[in-house]
Scaffold this motif. Structure first.
Motif, PDB file in Angstrom:
ATOM      1  N   GLU A  79       4.211  10.885  14.537  1.00  0.00           N
ATOM      2  CA  GLU A  79       4.587   9.785  13.547  1.00  0.00           C
ATOM      3  C   GLU A  79       3.317   8.786  13.464  1.00  0.00           C
ATOM      4  OE1 GLU A  79       6.893   9.202  11.512  1.00  0.00           O
ATOM      5  OE2 GLU A  79       8.759  10.509  12.203  1.00  0.00           O
ATOM      6  N   ALA A  80       2.022   9.185  13.496  1.00  0.00           N
ATOM      7  CA  ALA A  80       1.066   8.407  13.590  1.00  0.00           C
ATOM      8  C   ALA A  80       0.580   7.728  12.348  1.00  0.00           C
ATOM      9  CB  ALA A  80      -0.472   9.097  14.128  1.00  0.00           C
ATOM     10  N   LYS A  81       1.406   8.023  11.372  1.00  0.00           N
ATOM     11  CA  LYS A  81       1.225   7.458  10.112  1.00  0.00           C
ATOM     12  C   LYS A  81       2.214   6.323   9.930  1.00  0.00           C
ATOM     13  CE  LYS A  81      -0.708  11.321   7.369  1.00  0.00           C
ATOM     14  NZ  LYS A  81      -0.519  12.063   6.139  1.00  0.00           N
ATOM     15  N   ARG A  82       3.406   6.542  10.386  1.00  0.00           N
ATOM     16  CA  ARG A  82       4.523   5.497  10.405  1.00  0.00           C
ATOM     17  C   ARG A  82       4.436   4.499  11.609  1.00  0.00           C
ATOM     18  NH1 ARG A  82       6.203   5.336   5.148  1.00  0.00           N
ATOM     19  NH2 ARG A  82       7.056   7.471   4.407  1.00  0.00           N
ATOM     20  N   LEU A  83       4.005   4.765  12.682  1.00  0.00           N
ATOM     21  CA  LEU A  83       4.135   3.921  14.074  1.00  0.00           C
ATOM     22  C   LEU A  83       3.586   2.669  13.893  1.00  0.00           C
ATOM     23  CD1 LEU A  83       3.753   6.478  16.713  1.00  0.00           C
ATOM     24  CD2 LEU A  83       5.503   4.872  16.578  1.00  0.00           C
ATOM     25  N   PRO A  84       2.298   2.373  12.974  1.00  0.00           N
ATOM     26  CA  PRO A  84       1.583   1.045  13.042  1.00  0.00           C
ATOM     27  C   PRO A  84       2.793   0.224  12.235  1.00  0.00           C
ATOM     28  CG  PRO A  84      -0.098   2.903  12.374  1.00  0.00           C
ATOM     29  CD  PRO A  84       1.337   3.650  12.657  1.00  0.00           C
ATOM     30  N   ALA A  85       3.410   0.432  11.329  1.00  0.00           N
ATOM     31  CA  ALA A  85       4.469  -0.273  10.612  1.00  0.00           C
ATOM     32  C   ALA A  85       5.596  -0.685  11.423  1.00  0.00           C
ATOM     33  CB  ALA A  85       4.853   0.034   9.371  1.00  0.00           C
ATOM     34  N   LEU A  86       6.121   0.213  12.211  1.00  0.00           N
ATOM     35  CA  LEU A  86       7.098  -0.127  13.045  1.00  0.00           C
ATOM     36  C   LEU A  86       6.733  -0.982  14.225  1.00  0.00           C
ATOM     37  CD1 LEU A  86       9.769   0.463  14.542  1.00  0.00           C
ATOM     38  CD2 LEU A  86       8.733   2.225  15.676  1.00  0.00           C
ATOM     39  N   VAL A 106      -2.386   5.456  18.548  1.00  0.00           N
ATOM     40  CA  VAL A 106      -2.056   4.508  17.892  1.00  0.00           C
ATOM     41  C   VAL A 106      -1.439   3.389  18.924  1.00  0.00           C
ATOM     42  CG1 VAL A 106      -0.373   3.712  15.992  1.00  0.00           C
ATOM     43  CG2 VAL A 106      -1.941   5.805  15.550  1.00  0.00           C
ATOM     44  N   ILE A 107      -0.157   3.784  19.587  1.00  0.00           N
ATOM     45  CA  ILE A 107       0.466   2.913  20.392  1.00  0.00           C
ATOM     46  C   ILE A 107      -0.210   2.305  21.426  1.00  0.00           C
ATOM     47  CG2 ILE A 107       2.196   2.966  22.133  1.00  0.00           C
ATOM     48  CD1 ILE A 107       3.419   5.463  20.582  1.00  0.00           C
ATOM     49  N   LYS A 108      -1.245   2.891  22.193  1.00  0.00           N
ATOM     50  CA  LYS A 108      -2.310   2.334  22.979  1.00  0.00           C
ATOM     51  C   LYS A 108      -2.996   1.298  22.187  1.00  0.00           C
ATOM     52  CE  LYS A 108      -1.771   6.351  26.501  1.00  0.00           C
ATOM     53  NZ  LYS A 108      -2.505   7.125  27.190  1.00  0.00           N
ATOM     54  N   GLU A 109      -3.523   1.615  21.178  1.00  0.00           N
ATOM     55  CA  GLU A 109      -4.297   0.657  20.712  1.00  0.00           C
ATOM     56  C   GLU A 109      -3.823  -0.767  20.509  1.00  0.00           C
ATOM     57  OE1 GLU A 109      -5.959   2.354  17.048  1.00  0.00           O
ATOM     58  OE2 GLU A 109      -7.584   3.632  18.089  1.00  0.00           O
ATOM     59  N   PHE A 110      -2.163  -0.366  20.061  1.00  0.00           N
ATOM     60  CA  PHE A 110      -1.427  -1.606  19.370  1.00  0.00           C
ATOM     61  C   PHE A 110      -1.025  -2.398  20.965  1.00  0.00           C
ATOM     62  CE2 PHE A 110       2.783  -3.377  19.260  1.00  0.00           C
ATOM     63  CZ  PHE A 110       2.749  -4.098  18.225  1.00  0.00           C
ATOM     64  N   MET A 111      -1.006  -1.770  22.153  1.00  0.00           N
ATOM     65  CA  MET A 111      -0.692  -2.217  23.272  1.00  0.00           C
ATOM     66  C   MET A 111      -1.699  -3.060  23.776  1.00  0.00           C
ATOM     67  SD  MET A 111       0.938   1.059  25.133  1.00  0.00           S
ATOM     68  CE  MET A 111       1.065   0.159  26.786  1.00  0.00           C
ATOM     69  N   ARG A 112      -3.109  -2.621  23.414  1.00  0.00           N
ATOM     70  CA  ARG A 112      -4.053  -3.532  23.807  1.00  0.00           C
ATOM     71  C   ARG A 112      -4.045  -4.869  22.704  1.00  0.00           C
ATOM     72  NH1 ARG A 112      -6.575   1.656  24.690  1.00  0.00           N
ATOM     73  NH2 ARG A 112      -7.118   1.780  22.237  1.00  0.00           N
ATOM     74  N   GLU A 113      -3.824  -4.646  21.714  1.00  0.00           N
ATOM     75  CA  GLU A 113      -3.880  -5.953  20.835  1.00  0.00           C
ATOM     76  C   GLU A 113      -2.756  -6.889  21.142  1.00  0.00           C
ATOM     77  OE1 GLU A 113      -3.476  -6.661  15.918  1.00  0.00           O
ATOM     78  OE2 GLU A 113      -3.425  -4.653  16.609  1.00  0.00           O
TER      79      GLU A 113
END
Length: 378
Positions: A52-59, A89-96
């Motif tokens: 779900e790499a395409k949808r996860l950023p929005a979630l 994608v998730i790990k990048e978000f965790m850092r942000e």
């Protein structure tokens, strides 16, 4: 006479759901800021995902924008053998957003039901008593957790069903799916309004760990690939009916995305039809049978007109009545979700809905389905 009895039963059933929607008013007001500061329910948000790499950023962005104290919720993302960049994608978000408590874990498979295994894996890791499940392709409203918190404070329920809607374009396939989801949500809300919830959606569902363990998790249905939501509802309704509630609050509406092709849509609906057929409830099976028969009758009407031209007025009258009762359900459901549904809208999709829903039921009886790139038989 058979057709008349069928249409009469259909009208009664849909009419009851419309009445149920009217009975179930806004069941939870959002607490004001002063009240909400006094106490907070702690939540573990569970999100199974696979490619779900395409949808996860929005979630994830919608999670970051939740109007709830970060220390009172955690996010458990369970990776079900993804082969894309979902974890990255998730790990990048965790850092942000280091202020958020987010964990990624691999799914521990113990059955043929990947999503049920993922939820079980998450619950075993969860720090908090309240579990909220959603999907990786969803968007969460800003006051989502606040609305659940308010409902929990005002009730004694331990299993909360909440609304789900599609984010749609003006395309024919999207508009078809909008009417489809509104009909399902109308039946869901209406059934709870009548005191007996029949449907729910795992994209917006909350329950306690205590209740999950009391039900022995998914033990009695883990041989069925899907149905992490509907079978749990069925089990709770049977064992602890007083602990079930519906959160009829617009601030709790989770938005998800429709299927992008007719093939994907049919596969999804076949999966839904298969798990409905596995339910123990005689009532839901009876309702499903009547709805299926009504849609089949719509498809057979042209042959009826040809064979019984002297009764043409009867067939046309029945057709008009069905369109009207369908419209009333969709319009009532649409009001709750802020979607305006016109009679013309319903008429345009009338025959396509009857055709697709009939084909899905027949297909579910004799074929398998594909879900997340896996073929399932149950």
């Amino acid at each position: 006479m058979i057709f008349l009895i069928l249409i009469t039963n259909y009208i009664v059933i849909i009419g009851c759901f419309i009445f149920g929607i009217d009975r179930l008013k806004n069941t939870s007001e959002i607490l004001n800021e002063e009240e909400s500061l006094k106490t907070c329910t702690s939540f573990s948000i569970v999100v199974p995902f696979r490619n779900e790499a395409k949808r996860l950023p929005a979630l994830l962005r919608s999670i970051a924008e939740l109007a709830y104290k970060p220390e009172y919720f955690e996010v458990l993302l369970i990776n079900d053998a993804s082969t894309d960049d979902s974890v990255k994608v998730i790990k990048e978000f965790m850092r942000e957003f280091p202020v958020l408590t987010i964990s990624v874990a691999d799914n521990i498979r113990t059955s043929i039901a990947p999503k049920k295994d993922a939820i079980t894996t998450a619950i075993n890791l969860a720090k908090h008593e309240w579990i909220i499940t959603t999907d990786a392709d969803c968007l969460l409203p800003r006051l989502w957790l606040q609305s659940f918190h308010s409902f929990i404070l005002k009730t004694k329920v331990e299993f909360i069903v909440a609304p789900v809607i599609y984010k749609t374009s003006s395309s024919f396939i999207d508009q078809y799916q909008l009417l489809d989801v509104l009909s399902l949500q109308g039946i869901t809300i209406g059934s709870f309004g009548l005191g007996k919830g029949l449907l729910c959606n795992g994209a917006n569902l909350a329950y306690t760990k205590t209740l999950f363990k009391a039900l022995n998790g998914f033990e009695n249905n883990k041989h069925i690939a899907s149905g992490d939501d509907i079978f749990m509802l069925e089990n709770v309704q049977f064992q602890f009916p007083e602990k079930v509630g519906y959160l009829a609050n617009k601030e709790a509406i989770v938005t998800t995305f429709p299927a992008t092709s007719w093939k994907a849509l049919i596969s999804q609906r076949v999966r839904w039809a298969k798990k409905t057929g596995k339910q123990k409830s005689s009532l839901i099976k009876l309702i499903g049978l009547i709805v299926f028969a009504a849609n089949l009758a719509v498809l057979l009407l042209p042959f009826y007109f040809f064979l019984y031209q002297e009764s043409l007025w009867f067939g046309i009258s029945a057709l008009i009545i069905k369109i009207i009762i369908d419209y009333l359900l969709l319009q009532k459901s649409g009001q709750f979700f802020g979607r305006n549904i016109s009679v013309v809208h319903v008429f345009i999709h009338f025959y396509s809905y009857a055709l697709i829903s009939t084909w899905v039921v027949l297909k579910s009886l004799f074929t398998n389905y594909t879900w997340k790139d896996r073929v399932h038989r149950h």
